[in-house]
Design a protein around this motif. Structure first.
Motif, PDB file in Angstrom:
ATOM      1  N   LEU A  65       0.833  -1.204   0.000  1.00  0.00           N
ATOM      2  CA  LEU A  65       0.000   0.000   0.000  1.00  0.00           C
ATOM      3  C   LEU A  65       0.869   1.256   0.000  1.00  0.00           C
ATOM      4  CD1 LEU A  65      -2.801   1.358   0.364  1.00  0.00           C
ATOM      5  CD2 LEU A  65      -2.400   1.192   2.830  1.00  0.00           C
ATOM      6  N   HIS A  66       1.959   1.201   0.728  1.00  0.00           N
ATOM      7  CA  HIS A  66       2.839   2.368   0.848  1.00  0.00           C
ATOM      8  C   HIS A  66       3.959   2.361  -0.178  1.00  0.00           C
ATOM      9  CE1 HIS A  66       1.093   4.162   4.468  1.00  0.00           C
ATOM     10  NE2 HIS A  66       0.719   2.920   4.714  1.00  0.00           N
ATOM     11  N   GLN A  67       3.907   1.395  -1.086  1.00  0.00           N
ATOM     12  CA  GLN A  67       4.968   1.230  -2.091  1.00  0.00           C
ATOM     13  C   GLN A  67       6.343   1.190  -1.438  1.00  0.00           C
ATOM     14  OE1 GLN A  67       3.127   4.298  -4.881  1.00  0.00           O
ATOM     15  NE2 GLN A  67       3.887   2.731  -6.275  1.00  0.00           N
ATOM     16  N   THR A  68       6.380   0.435  -0.368  1.00  0.00           N
ATOM     17  CA  THR A  68       7.629   0.245   0.378  1.00  0.00           C
ATOM     18  C   THR A  68       8.217  -1.112   0.010  1.00  0.00           C
ATOM     19  OG1 THR A  68       6.781   1.549   2.238  1.00  0.00           O
ATOM     20  CG2 THR A  68       8.566   0.001   2.711  1.00  0.00           C
ATOM     21  N   LEU A  69       9.464  -1.105  -0.403  1.00  0.00           N
ATOM     22  CA  LEU A  69      10.165  -2.366  -0.667  1.00  0.00           C
ATOM     23  C   LEU A  69      10.810  -2.834   0.638  1.00  0.00           C
ATOM     24  CD1 LEU A  69      11.291  -4.469  -2.732  1.00  0.00           C
ATOM     25  CD2 LEU A  69      13.280  -2.947  -2.957  1.00  0.00           C
ATOM     26  N   ALA A  70      10.391  -4.019   1.095  1.00  0.00           N
ATOM     27  CA  ALA A  70      10.890  -4.522   2.386  1.00  0.00           C
ATOM     28  C   ALA A  70      11.913  -5.642   2.153  1.00  0.00           C
ATOM     29  CB  ALA A  70       9.727  -5.048   3.222  1.00  0.00           C
ATOM     30  N   SER A 107      20.604   7.277   0.773  1.00  0.00           N
ATOM     31  CA  SER A 107      19.542   8.065   1.409  1.00  0.00           C
ATOM     32  C   SER A 107      19.247   9.357   0.655  1.00  0.00           C
ATOM     33  CB  SER A 107      19.817   8.310   2.894  1.00  0.00           C
ATOM     34  OG  SER A 107      21.041   8.913   3.046  1.00  0.00           O
ATOM     35  N   ALA A 108      20.108   9.738  -0.287  1.00  0.00           N
ATOM     36  CA  ALA A 108      19.776  10.899  -1.118  1.00  0.00           C
ATOM     37  C   ALA A 108      18.701  10.532  -2.141  1.00  0.00           C
ATOM     38  CB  ALA A 108      21.029  11.404  -1.830  1.00  0.00           C
ATOM     39  N   THR A 109      18.619   9.259  -2.500  1.00  0.00           N
ATOM     40  CA  THR A 109      17.675   8.805  -3.535  1.00  0.00           C
ATOM     41  C   THR A 109      16.408   8.198  -2.942  1.00  0.00           C
ATOM     42  OG1 THR A 109      19.682   8.056  -4.646  1.00  0.00           O
ATOM     43  CG2 THR A 109      17.602   7.495  -5.698  1.00  0.00           C
ATOM     44  N   PHE A 110      16.569   7.444  -1.868  1.00  0.00           N
ATOM     45  CA  PHE A 110      15.442   6.708  -1.287  1.00  0.00           C
ATOM     46  C   PHE A 110      15.180   7.176   0.143  1.00  0.00           C
ATOM     47  CE2 PHE A 110      17.312   3.525  -4.246  1.00  0.00           C
ATOM     48  CZ  PHE A 110      16.211   3.319  -5.058  1.00  0.00           C
ATOM     49  N   ARG A 111      13.900   7.173   0.504  1.00  0.00           N
ATOM     50  CA  ARG A 111      13.570   7.351   1.926  1.00  0.00           C
ATOM     51  C   ARG A 111      13.709   5.976   2.569  1.00  0.00           C
ATOM     52  NH1 ARG A 111       8.102  10.250   0.169  1.00  0.00           N
ATOM     53  NH2 ARG A 111       8.208   8.372  -1.102  1.00  0.00           N
ATOM     54  N   ILE A 112      14.620   5.887   3.513  1.00  0.00           N
ATOM     55  CA  ILE A 112      14.979   4.596   4.098  1.00  0.00           C
ATOM     56  C   ILE A 112      14.539   4.548   5.552  1.00  0.00           C
ATOM     57  CG2 ILE A 112      16.938   3.099   4.736  1.00  0.00           C
ATOM     58  CD1 ILE A 112      18.458   4.265   2.342  1.00  0.00           C
ATOM     59  N   ALA A 113      14.049   3.392   5.975  1.00  0.00           N
ATOM     60  CA  ALA A 113      13.804   3.147   7.400  1.00  0.00           C
ATOM     61  C   ALA A 113      14.307   1.748   7.725  1.00  0.00           C
ATOM     62  CB  ALA A 113      12.320   3.275   7.730  1.00  0.00           C
ATOM     63  N   VAL A 114      14.588   1.535   8.993  1.00  0.00           N
ATOM     64  CA  VAL A 114      15.160   0.254   9.414  1.00  0.00           C
ATOM     65  C   VAL A 114      14.416  -0.268  10.633  1.00  0.00           C
ATOM     66  CG1 VAL A 114      17.249  -0.937  10.211  1.00  0.00           C
ATOM     67  CG2 VAL A 114      17.454   0.932   8.548  1.00  0.00           C
ATOM     68  N   ASN A 141       3.862   7.210  10.087  1.00  0.00           N
ATOM     69  CA  ASN A 141       3.711   8.474   9.377  1.00  0.00           C
ATOM     70  C   ASN A 141       4.889   8.809   8.482  1.00  0.00           C
ATOM     71  OD1 ASN A 141       1.154   8.986  10.412  1.00  0.00           O
ATOM     72  ND2 ASN A 141       2.075   9.613  12.363  1.00  0.00           N
ATOM     73  N   GLU A 142       5.821   7.922   8.445  1.00  0.00           N
ATOM     74  CA  GLU A 142       7.006   8.198   7.636  1.00  0.00           C
ATOM     75  C   GLU A 142       6.849   7.513   6.278  1.00  0.00           C
ATOM     76  OE1 GLU A 142       9.924   9.468   9.121  1.00  0.00           O
ATOM     77  OE2 GLU A 142       9.627   9.134  11.267  1.00  0.00           O
ATOM     78  N   PRO A 143       6.852   8.267   5.181  1.00  0.00           N
ATOM     79  CA  PRO A 143       6.877   7.588   3.887  1.00  0.00           C
ATOM     80  C   PRO A 143       8.224   6.889   3.701  1.00  0.00           C
ATOM     81  CG  PRO A 143       6.789   9.986   3.608  1.00  0.00           C
ATOM     82  CD  PRO A 143       6.929   9.722   5.072  1.00  0.00           C
ATOM     83  N   VAL A 144       8.170   5.644   3.302  1.00  0.00           N
ATOM     84  CA  VAL A 144       9.398   4.840   3.213  1.00  0.00           C
ATOM     85  C   VAL A 144       9.460   4.152   1.855  1.00  0.00           C
ATOM     86  CG1 VAL A 144      10.643   2.880   4.203  1.00  0.00           C
ATOM     87  CG2 VAL A 144       9.334   4.387   5.715  1.00  0.00           C
ATOM     88  N   ASP A 145      10.550   4.348   1.131  1.00  0.00           N
ATOM     89  CA  ASP A 145      10.746   3.629  -0.131  1.00  0.00           C
ATOM     90  C   ASP A 145      11.415   2.279   0.111  1.00  0.00           C
ATOM     91  OD1 ASP A 145       9.910   5.915  -1.711  1.00  0.00           O
ATOM     92  OD2 ASP A 145      11.842   6.798  -1.191  1.00  0.00           O
ATOM     93  N   GLY A 172       5.503  -3.578  -7.884  1.00  0.00           N
ATOM     94  CA  GLY A 172       4.183  -3.209  -8.397  1.00  0.00           C
ATOM     95  C   GLY A 172       3.477  -2.182  -7.533  1.00  0.00           C
ATOM     96  N   HIS A 173       2.238  -1.909  -7.891  1.00  0.00           N
ATOM     97  CA  HIS A 173       1.457  -0.925  -7.150  1.00  0.00           C
ATOM     98  C   HIS A 173       0.533  -1.608  -6.149  1.00  0.00           C
ATOM     99  CE1 HIS A 173       2.841   2.547  -9.308  1.00  0.00           C
ATOM    100  NE2 HIS A 173       2.868   1.768 -10.373  1.00  0.00           N
ATOM    101  N   PRO A 174       0.115  -0.877  -5.125  1.00  0.00           N
ATOM    102  CA  PRO A 174      -0.700  -1.493  -4.083  1.00  0.00           C
ATOM    103  C   PRO A 174      -2.042  -1.992  -4.605  1.00  0.00           C
ATOM    104  CG  PRO A 174      -0.689   0.890  -3.863  1.00  0.00           C
ATOM    105  CD  PRO A 174       0.321   0.551  -4.901  1.00  0.00           C
ATOM    106  N   ALA A 175      -2.466  -3.138  -4.118  1.00  0.00           N
ATOM    107  CA  ALA A 175      -3.721  -3.723  -4.591  1.00  0.00           C
ATOM    108  C   ALA A 175      -4.862  -3.458  -3.625  1.00  0.00           C
ATOM    109  CB  ALA A 175      -3.541  -5.215  -4.788  1.00  0.00           C
ATOM    110  N   GLU A 176      -4.594  -3.500  -2.355  1.00  0.00           N
ATOM    111  CA  GLU A 176      -5.698  -3.310  -1.408  1.00  0.00           C
ATOM    112  C   GLU A 176      -5.215  -2.596  -0.149  1.00  0.00           C
ATOM    113  OE1 GLU A 176      -7.014  -6.999   0.467  1.00  0.00           O
ATOM    114  OE2 GLU A 176      -5.689  -8.069  -0.870  1.00  0.00           O
ATOM    115  N   VAL A 177      -6.173  -2.134   0.595  1.00  0.00           N
ATOM    116  CA  VAL A 177      -5.845  -1.328   1.765  1.00  0.00           C
ATOM    117  C   VAL A 177      -5.725  -2.224   2.996  1.00  0.00           C
ATOM    118  CG1 VAL A 177      -6.727   0.498   3.271  1.00  0.00           C
ATOM    119  CG2 VAL A 177      -7.042   0.640   0.796  1.00  0.00           C
ATOM    120  N   ALA A 178      -4.693  -2.020   3.776  1.00  0.00           N
ATOM    121  CA  ALA A 178      -4.529  -2.766   5.034  1.00  0.00           C
ATOM    122  C   ALA A 178      -4.810  -1.832   6.206  1.00  0.00           C
ATOM    123  CB  ALA A 178      -3.122  -3.307   5.122  1.00  0.00           C
ATOM    124  N   THR A 179      -5.175  -2.436   7.322  1.00  0.00           N
ATOM    125  CA  THR A 179      -5.474  -1.604   8.485  1.00  0.00           C
ATOM    126  C   THR A 179      -4.448  -1.820   9.571  1.00  0.00           C
ATOM    127  OG1 THR A 179      -6.888  -3.363   9.254  1.00  0.00           O
ATOM    128  CG2 THR A 179      -7.941  -1.528   8.133  1.00  0.00           C
TER     129      THR A 179
END
Ligand SMILES: Nc1nc2c(ncn2[C@@H]2O[C@H](COP(=O)(O)OP(=O)(O)OP(=O)(O)O)[C@@H](O)[C@H]2O)c(=O)[nH]1
Ligand SMILES: [Zn+2]
Ligand SMILES: [Zn+2]
Length: 220
Positions: free
Chosen positions: A21-26, A49-56, A102-106, A213-220
């Motif tokens: 949903l967040h288009q985050t590659l894990a 980190s200049a190209t991607f928003r990263i979280a760990v 709340n953090e957008p993460v690539d 790919g793009h998100p298919a459905e919404v998670a809660t």
């Protein structure tokens, strides 16, 4: 145990919907203790980190050492202290993900607990498994820990700068053991110390991110 794993698989599927949903590659990083997961992350964050928003999300049995090292690189980190558990599970990762919500993460890196047995049995919702095999460990580990190595999408032979001192380690032999356990995943040789192979590793991540790919459905 079976019920526990089914429960975990459900939670992992839920995590995957969050990530998609967040288009985050894990990416799940696994290895024996000390193979260089945190050092790899430190170097990767510096370069990407200049190209991607990263979280760990980082799992550790006892300390917050790794979380502090990664936080010093300026990216959001959630530490999971597993206590006696020798692996992360999907519920722990779900909890940690919501702490980042709340953090957008690539790119989300999940540093699993250093262990070559248990993490393989616990899906987390990750898109890819990366296994690190460091030169001092010996090149036979894919043969000795086939369950872990079989699930990898990429094997990184880390600390390749030590190869001149540890001539027993033959990278081609590690690759051959991977082939023998039936895993056709690619192998890269890297050093977080001198930068060898890091561009190839970053290229692999970039390609995977671009292919997501793009998100298919919404998670809660
Ligand atoms: N020579 C060399 N040493 C490295 C390299 N990467 C990591 N190290 C060293 O190996 C040790 C362990 O590295 P970490 O990055 O903490 O390993 P880890 O896999 O995160 O360890 P755990 O979280 O405890 O499982 C440290 O002393 C690092 O400095 C490398 O590419 N070359
Ligand atoms: Zn670590
Ligand atoms: Zn949720």
């Amino acid at each position: 145990m079976r019920g526990l794993l089914c429960e975990n698989d459900r939670a992992a599927g839920h995590n995957r919907r969050h990530f998609d949903l967040h288009q985050t590659l894990a990416i799940n990083l696994m290895s024996s203790p000390g193979a260089g997961k945190t050092a790899l992350l430190e170097a990767s964050i510096e370069a990407l980190s200049a190209t991607f928003r990263i979280a760990v999300i980082v799992g550790d049995l006892e300390t917050d050492n790794d979380a502090r090292r990664i936080r010093a690189k300026g990216v959001p980190v959630v530490q999971i202290t597993t206590g006696s558990a020798c692996h992360l599970d999907a519920a722990m990762v779900h909890d940690a993900w919501h702490q980042l919500r709340n953090e957008p993460v690539d790119l989300l890196f999940i540093e699993n607990v250093g262990n070559l047995v248990c993490p393989a049995s616990f899906a987390l919702g990750q898109h890819a498994d990366v296994i690190l095999l460091s030169v001092p460990e010996g090149d036979d580990k894919p043969a000795k820990y086939p369950v872990m190595f079989r699930c990898a999408d990429l094997m990184l032979i880390t600390k390749i700068d030590l190869l001149p001192y540890l001539a027993d380690f033959v990278p081609e032999r590690a690759q051959r053991y991977m082939n023998e356990i039936g895993n056709p995943a690619p192998t890269l040789a890297t050093s977080s110390r001198d930068g060898t192979g890091m561009d190839e590793w970053f290229g692999w991540l970039r390609r995977l991110h671009a292919a997501q790919g793009h998100p298919a459905e919404v998670a809660t």
